[in-house]
Every structure is written in structure tokens, then in C-alpha cells.
Design a protein around this motif. Structure first.
Motif, short mmCIF file in Angstrom:
data_model
loop_
_atom_site.label_atom_id
_atom_site.label_comp_id
_atom_site.label_asym_id
_atom_site.label_seq_id
_atom_site.Cartn_x
_atom_site.Cartn_y
_atom_site.Cartn_z
N VAL A 158 0.87 -1.18 0.00
CA VAL A 158 0.00 0.00 0.00
C VAL A 158 0.90 1.23 0.00
N ILE A 159 0.77 2.04 -1.04
CA ILE A 159 1.57 3.27 -1.16
C ILE A 159 0.66 4.47 -0.93
N HIS A 160 1.06 5.31 0.01
CA HIS A 160 0.31 6.54 0.28
C HIS A 160 1.16 7.74 -0.09
N ASP A 161 0.79 8.40 -1.15
CA ASP A 161 1.42 9.64 -1.59
C ASP A 161 0.60 10.79 -0.99
N VAL A 162 1.00 11.24 0.17
CA VAL A 162 0.22 12.25 0.89
C VAL A 162 0.19 13.56 0.10
N ASP A 163 1.34 13.99 -0.38
CA ASP A 163 1.41 15.26 -1.11
C ASP A 163 0.63 15.17 -2.43
N GLY A 164 0.63 14.00 -3.05
CA GLY A 164 -0.12 13.81 -4.29
C GLY A 164 -1.58 13.46 -4.05
N GLY A 165 -1.93 13.16 -2.80
CA GLY A 165 -3.33 12.89 -2.45
C GLY A 165 -3.87 11.60 -3.00
N LYS A 166 -3.06 10.52 -3.04
CA LYS A 166 -3.58 9.27 -3.58
C LYS A 166 -3.00 8.07 -2.84
N VAL A 167 -3.75 6.99 -2.87
CA VAL A 167 -3.35 5.71 -2.28
C VAL A 167 -3.42 4.64 -3.36
N THR A 168 -2.39 3.81 -3.45
CA THR A 168 -2.34 2.76 -4.45
C THR A 168 -2.14 1.41 -3.76
N VAL A 169 -2.90 0.41 -4.21
CA VAL A 169 -2.85 -0.92 -3.61
C VAL A 169 -2.34 -1.92 -4.64
N PHE A 170 -1.34 -2.70 -4.23
CA PHE A 170 -0.78 -3.77 -5.06
C PHE A 170 -1.03 -5.11 -4.37
N ILE A 171 -1.42 -6.11 -5.15
CA ILE A 171 -1.52 -7.48 -4.68
C ILE A 171 -0.54 -8.32 -5.49
N ASP A 172 0.38 -8.98 -4.81
CA ASP A 172 1.39 -9.80 -5.48
C ASP A 172 2.13 -9.02 -6.57
N GLY A 173 2.42 -7.77 -6.27
CA GLY A 173 3.20 -6.94 -7.17
C GLY A 173 2.42 -6.31 -8.30
N VAL A 174 1.13 -6.56 -8.38
CA VAL A 174 0.29 -6.03 -9.45
C VAL A 174 -0.60 -4.92 -8.89
N GLN A 175 -0.59 -3.77 -9.55
CA GLN A 175 -1.46 -2.68 -9.10
C GLN A 175 -2.91 -3.06 -9.33
N LYS A 176 -3.69 -3.03 -8.24
CA LYS A 176 -5.09 -3.43 -8.30
C LYS A 176 -6.07 -2.29 -8.08
N PHE A 177 -5.60 -1.22 -7.44
CA PHE A 177 -6.56 -0.18 -7.04
C PHE A 177 -5.82 1.11 -6.75
N GLN A 178 -6.46 2.21 -7.09
CA GLN A 178 -5.93 3.52 -6.73
C GLN A 178 -7.11 4.43 -6.42
N VAL A 179 -6.95 5.26 -5.38
CA VAL A 179 -8.05 6.11 -4.95
C VAL A 179 -7.49 7.41 -4.39
N LYS A 180 -8.27 8.46 -4.50
CA LYS A 180 -7.90 9.73 -3.88
C LYS A 180 -7.97 9.57 -2.37
N ASP A 181 -7.01 10.12 -1.65
CA ASP A 181 -7.05 10.00 -0.20
C ASP A 181 -8.02 11.01 0.40
N LYS A 182 -8.05 11.11 1.72
CA LYS A 182 -9.01 11.97 2.41
C LYS A 182 -8.35 13.12 3.13
N GLY A 183 -7.21 13.53 2.60
CA GLY A 183 -6.51 14.67 3.18
C GLY A 183 -5.50 14.25 4.22
N PRO A 184 -4.54 15.11 4.50
CA PRO A 184 -3.48 14.78 5.46
C PRO A 184 -4.00 14.73 6.89
N GLY A 185 -3.22 14.12 7.75
CA GLY A 185 -3.56 14.02 9.15
C GLY A 185 -2.46 13.30 9.90
N ASP A 186 -2.76 12.81 11.08
CA ASP A 186 -1.83 11.98 11.83
C ASP A 186 -2.05 10.55 11.34
#
Length: 216
Positions: A158-186
Motif C-alpha cells: 500500500v503506497i500513500h502519496d500524501v502530497d499527491g493525495g492518492k493511495v495505491t494498492v498492489f496485490i502480489d506486485g500487481v497494481q489493483k486499485f488507486q483512490v484519492k485519499d481523504k486529506g493529510p492528518g496523523d
């Protein structure tokens, strides 16, 4: 002979290009730096009224976490659903690009349960929830991410690019999903078993090994 050789080379190049375009040949950790972890970084949360060893084991590098639908929450003052989770401690973040990696196993029958999440957000309690429903992995209870997750080890990145505002999910090395995040936080990563609000199995379990955190 020359035509055959040319055909083979061309086919190989096309296959390589196709693999990269589908995310099959790229290692999601490429360009990242591993963050050193010790056992201190693995904070355990479990039903407050039972001993840890009744909901968690760590043997031969495998962390096994389980919980029951009628268990208590992790804190006597909490109204949340029962959980047994690893919270990655000491690596909270609010900017940059961070990545969680782990190999997971979910036994058949475990359903309606969050197995991995990014906790924290500007607009919600969580940035990402990955739930298992009847062998499928979903984003919260909606978008289908992957099928056939029961009774096998799979690599989750799971890659979270906070500055870019997106989260990417890989299963077994294959990108399966990407979504806009919900803003920065703790923000911080968690994994284990955390019952969903509804449609949950009585017994919920996941196993984890080789958990790593990376950053850019």
C-alpha cells in the motif's frame, strides 16, 4: 531463421512493454528506502478483557491475530467493534510518500473484517480500509479490489502519496486499485482483524509475515 529470430525478439519486447503497462513487472518498492523496524514498532491492540496470548501469537516469523464477533473493544471506554491489530508505532506521518508491505493469509470463513488500514485523515477516521468479504478484498464495503484471497499467502503493498493525495494498492506486485485519499492528518499503518460494522463472521483471523515500511 533470421525472420524467426526477429519475431522472437519483437514478441519478447512487446511482452515486456505489456507487463510494465499492467504493473506486472515493476516492483512497487523500487525507489523506496526501507525504514528499520524493531519489535517495539509493533504495538498490539486486542479486546481489553482477555490476555494477549488468547488473541495473538508470534511463531516462526508469522503473526497470527484473531477475534470473535462478541469480543469487547480494545478499550473499556471505546464503542468501536472488536479487533486484534498491529499498529505500526513510532512511524506516524503527515506528508511525503510512505509504503506498507506485508505477506498476509486469510483463512476461509473470515468475512466482514478489515485486514489492513491507514488510520487518520483530514476528513475521516481512516484514509484506507481493506476488507475481506467472502474471499474478496474491497475498499471499505464498496469497490472490489481482488478476488480469491482465501487460504493463500499474498503480498500486499500500500503506497500513500500524501502530497499527491492518492493511495495505491498492489496485490502480489500487481497494481489493483488507486483512490484519492481523504486529506493529510496523523497517519499510520495497521493490519490484523477489525470487525466491520455489519455482516461479519463470528470468528475472524489473519496472519502476517515480513512486514516492512518504506518511504521516499
Amino acid at each position: 531463421m533470421k525472420i524467426s529470430h526477429y519475431y522472437c525478439i519483437t514478441s519478447l519486447l512487446l511482452l515486456i512493454l505489456f507487463c510494465f503497462s499492467e504493473g506486472w513487472c515493476a516492483d512497487p518498492t523500487y525507489g523506496f528506502t526501507a525504514v528499520p523496524l524493531t519489535e517495539w514498532n509493533f504495538e498490539l491492540q486486542k479486546p481489553y478483557d482477555v490476555p494477549l496470548e488468547e488473541r495473538y501469537s508470534y511463531e516462526n516469523g508469522v503473526r497470527k491475530l484473531w477475534v470473535y464477533a462478541d469480543d469487547k473493544p480494545h478499550d473499556p471506554n471505546s464503542l468501536t467493534q472488536p479487533r486484534t491489530e498491529v499498529r505500526i508505532r513510532g512511524l506516524d506521518y503527515s506528508s511525503g510518500v510512505w509504503q506498507f508491505e506485508g505477506y498476509a493469509f486469510v483463512p476461509n470463513g473470515t468475512s466482514g473484517v478489515t485486514v489492513s488500514q491507514i488510520h487518520g485523515a483530514a476528513q475521516d477516521a481512516t484514509t484506507l480500509i481493506l476488507r475481506i468479504y467472502n474471499g474478496d478484498m474491497r475498499y471499505y464495503s464498496a469497490d472490489l479490489i481482488a478476488t480469491g484471497m482465501y487460504d493463500r499467502w499474498f503480498r500486499l503493498n500500500v503506497i500513500h502519496d500524501v502530497d499527491g493525495g492518492k493511495v495505491t494498492v498492489f496485490i502480489d506486485g500487481v497494481q489493483k486499485f488507486q483512490v484519492k485519499d481523504k486529506g493529510p492528518g496523523d497517519l499510520y499503518f495497521k493490519c490484523g482483524v477489525y470487525a466491520a460494522p455489519r455482516n461479519i463472521s463470528y470468528y475472524m483471523e489473519s496472519r502476517w509475515r515480513d512486514i516492512k515500511i518504506y518511504k521516499k
